[in-house]
Design a protein around this motif. Sequence first.
Motif, PDB file in Angstrom:
ATOM      1  N   ALA A  40       0.783  -1.148  -0.053  1.00 31.97           N
ATOM      2  CA  ALA A  40      -0.081   0.091  -0.034  1.00 31.97           C
ATOM      3  C   ALA A  40       0.947   1.334   0.159  1.00 31.97           C
ATOM      4  CB  ALA A  40      -0.871  -0.095   1.088  1.00 31.97           C
ATOM      5  N   PRO A  41       0.588   2.267  -0.688  1.00 30.36           N
ATOM      6  CA  PRO A  41       1.278   3.386  -0.426  1.00 30.36           C
ATOM      7  C   PRO A  41       1.686   3.931   0.714  1.00 30.36           C
ATOM      8  CG  PRO A  41      -0.694   3.814  -2.138  1.00 30.36           C
ATOM      9  CD  PRO A  41      -0.779   2.444  -1.250  1.00 30.36           C
ATOM     10  N   ALA A  42       2.828   4.377   0.942  1.00 29.39           N
ATOM     11  CA  ALA A  42       3.247   4.953   2.313  1.00 29.39           C
ATOM     12  C   ALA A  42       2.345   6.122   2.736  1.00 29.39           C
ATOM     13  CB  ALA A  42       5.045   5.390   2.400  1.00 29.39           C
ATOM     14  N   ALA A 300       0.685 -15.692  11.637  1.00 30.42           N
ATOM     15  CA  ALA A 300      -0.798 -16.054  10.878  1.00 30.42           C
ATOM     16  C   ALA A 300      -1.535 -14.541  11.385  1.00 30.42           C
ATOM     17  CB  ALA A 300      -1.480 -17.054  11.274  1.00 30.42           C
ATOM     18  N   VAL A 301      -1.142 -14.206  12.384  1.00 24.58           N
ATOM     19  CA  VAL A 301      -2.117 -12.818  12.960  1.00 24.58           C
ATOM     20  C   VAL A 301      -2.240 -11.664  11.990  1.00 24.58           C
ATOM     21  CG1 VAL A 301      -1.399 -13.530  15.256  1.00 24.58           C
ATOM     22  CG2 VAL A 301      -0.454 -11.655  14.171  1.00 24.58           C
ATOM     23  N   PRO A 302      -3.302 -10.871  11.981  1.00 24.01           N
ATOM     24  CA  PRO A 302      -3.374  -9.774  11.056  1.00 24.01           C
ATOM     25  C   PRO A 302      -2.115  -9.025  11.211  1.00 24.01           C
ATOM     26  CG  PRO A 302      -5.433 -10.143  12.008  1.00 24.01           C
ATOM     27  CD  PRO A 302      -4.325 -11.146  12.669  1.00 24.01           C
ATOM     28  N   THR A 303      -1.222  -8.422  10.408  1.00 24.95           N
ATOM     29  CA  THR A 303       0.051  -7.946  10.139  1.00 24.95           C
ATOM     30  C   THR A 303       0.258  -6.632   9.282  1.00 24.95           C
ATOM     31  OG1 THR A 303       1.126  -9.690  11.133  1.00 24.95           O
ATOM     32  CG2 THR A 303       2.402  -8.196  10.130  1.00 24.95           C
ATOM     33  N   VAL A 304       0.723  -5.490   9.646  1.00 21.95           N
ATOM     34  CA  VAL A 304       1.406  -4.804   8.901  1.00 21.95           C
ATOM     35  C   VAL A 304       2.895  -4.605   8.964  1.00 21.95           C
ATOM     36  CG1 VAL A 304       1.234  -2.146   8.223  1.00 21.95           C
ATOM     37  CG2 VAL A 304      -0.777  -3.141   8.840  1.00 21.95           C
ATOM     38  N   THR A 305       3.627  -4.583   7.952  1.00 20.36           N
ATOM     39  CA  THR A 305       5.096  -4.522   8.041  1.00 20.36           C
ATOM     40  C   THR A 305       5.263  -3.049   7.536  1.00 20.36           C
ATOM     41  OG1 THR A 305       5.296  -5.589   5.745  1.00 20.36           O
ATOM     42  CG2 THR A 305       5.581  -6.832   8.114  1.00 20.36           C
ATOM     43  N   PRO A 329      -4.017 -12.094   7.235  1.00 26.12           N
ATOM     44  CA  PRO A 329      -4.275 -10.760   6.699  1.00 26.12           C
ATOM     45  C   PRO A 329      -3.021  -9.868   6.925  1.00 26.12           C
ATOM     46  CG  PRO A 329      -5.925 -11.399   7.938  1.00 26.12           C
ATOM     47  CD  PRO A 329      -4.925 -12.541   8.094  1.00 26.12           C
ATOM     48  N   TYR A 330      -2.650  -9.077   5.490  1.00 20.91           N
ATOM     49  CA  TYR A 330      -1.170  -8.329   5.641  1.00 20.91           C
ATOM     50  C   TYR A 330      -1.409  -7.135   4.815  1.00 20.91           C
ATOM     51  CZ  TYR A 330       3.768  -8.264   4.537  1.00 20.91           C
ATOM     52  OH  TYR A 330       5.109  -7.645   4.462  1.00 20.91           O
ATOM     53  N   LEU A 331      -0.659  -6.089   5.018  1.00 16.72           N
ATOM     54  CA  LEU A 331      -0.268  -5.058   4.528  1.00 16.72           C
ATOM     55  C   LEU A 331       1.033  -4.710   4.471  1.00 16.72           C
ATOM     56  CD1 LEU A 331      -3.053  -2.425   5.563  1.00 16.72           C
ATOM     57  CD2 LEU A 331      -2.808  -3.510   3.228  1.00 16.72           C
ATOM     58  N   HIS A 332       1.912  -4.040   3.375  1.00 19.52           N
ATOM     59  CA  HIS A 332       3.177  -3.670   3.901  1.00 19.52           C
ATOM     60  C   HIS A 332       3.286  -2.196   3.132  1.00 19.52           C
ATOM     61  CE1 HIS A 332       7.370  -3.575   3.485  1.00 19.52           C
ATOM     62  NE2 HIS A 332       7.252  -2.928   2.220  1.00 19.52           N
ATOM     63  N   ALA A 353      -0.389   2.513  11.021  1.00 22.04           N
ATOM     64  CA  ALA A 353      -0.163   1.287  10.810  1.00 22.04           C
ATOM     65  C   ALA A 353      -0.737   0.183  11.866  1.00 22.04           C
ATOM     66  CB  ALA A 353       1.154   0.807  10.756  1.00 22.04           C
ATOM     67  N   VAL A 354      -0.614   0.840  13.147  1.00 19.47           N
ATOM     68  CA  VAL A 354      -1.598   0.098  14.151  1.00 19.47           C
ATOM     69  C   VAL A 354      -2.990   0.230  13.886  1.00 19.47           C
ATOM     70  CG1 VAL A 354      -2.033   0.276  16.691  1.00 19.47           C
ATOM     71  CG2 VAL A 354       0.260   0.679  15.922  1.00 19.47           C
TER      72      VAL A 354
END
Length: 360
Positions: A40-42, A300-305, A329-332, A353-354
Amino acid sequence: MIDRRTFTRAVGLGAGASALSLAALPQAAQAAPEAPAPTAPAPTAPAPEAAPGGAPAGRTGFARRGQVRAGVLDVGYAEDGPADGPVVICLHGWPYDIHSYVDVAPLLAAQGYRVIVPYLRGHGPTRFLSARTPRNAQQAAVALDVVALMDALGIGRAVLAGFDWGSRTADIVAALWPDRVKALVSVSGYLITDVEKQKEPLAAAAEHTWWYQFYFATERGRLAMEDRDKRRALCRLVWEDVSPTWAFDDAVFERTAAAFDNPDYPAIVIHNYRWRLGLADGERRYDRLEQRLAARPRIAVPTVTLDPGRDPFTAPGDGSAYRQYFTGPYLHRTLPEVGHNLPQEAPAAFVQAVLDADRL
């Protein structure tokens, strides 16, 4: 492989969504968990004072402080937000302390979260309960500190968010005790250490970036960490190296450097880096956990990196180097002009992000 980031300069640098969203930040698109490398865009990270409900400029402290016995420690921590709010635990790295979250905490509190920011073992007012406890900083021990803190505070599940040592610790808790983690924000991605893999050399330029790790492997490095002036000079140099765009002042550094005066700080820092290089033993009681971690367990938990683009340790490839370790579920996002201490350099982006991790 150096565990914190698989690649470094040697191969090139990495270049509201709901009612809880910060209005000043753009909505992030949710990625399907099966997508190969969703990004995703910063978001644009305004100064803390520009964000709705944010902290005033020059914030220096937290709403509340506490101490609690948890496991082998008496843990010092900061707290903000309503006592009955959903919990976010923010974990700092090295060479930093809880002040990495001094602007993040009130922003999250304004969104209704109860924010807990503990001093890691060997930092600030956190103390070992017994002089006989080994001053051990292997990854499993530090992760269990967080689980023990949650137990001591009566917290069943929380969003975990961290960078550096804090990312590694949050990753481990999410991997081994996923029932305790509602969602995860991990700066620099997947940082769980494989000690055997770390015995493999990197290219010289990459090794050079880790100069302090090798310094700590020597007696000279240990003695430097035990000397207050040399310790502070070394830590400040690391700040300057890994956050080249962050214009912090003397007062900001000294607020954090006070946490380095903990009597266990030199031993904890030296053991952490020596253990990661296979130069210091851990404790037998953590062997089973370390065996599980050496297998590189998936999360496996929902994560944003989040990748800080100006951090010399950031892997190239916009998160692709570690994408396979996150199966939920994931976003970066990559923040191009931000350095290693991302929560303090870009607090509103960290808060977003949180919020996004919590809604995945």
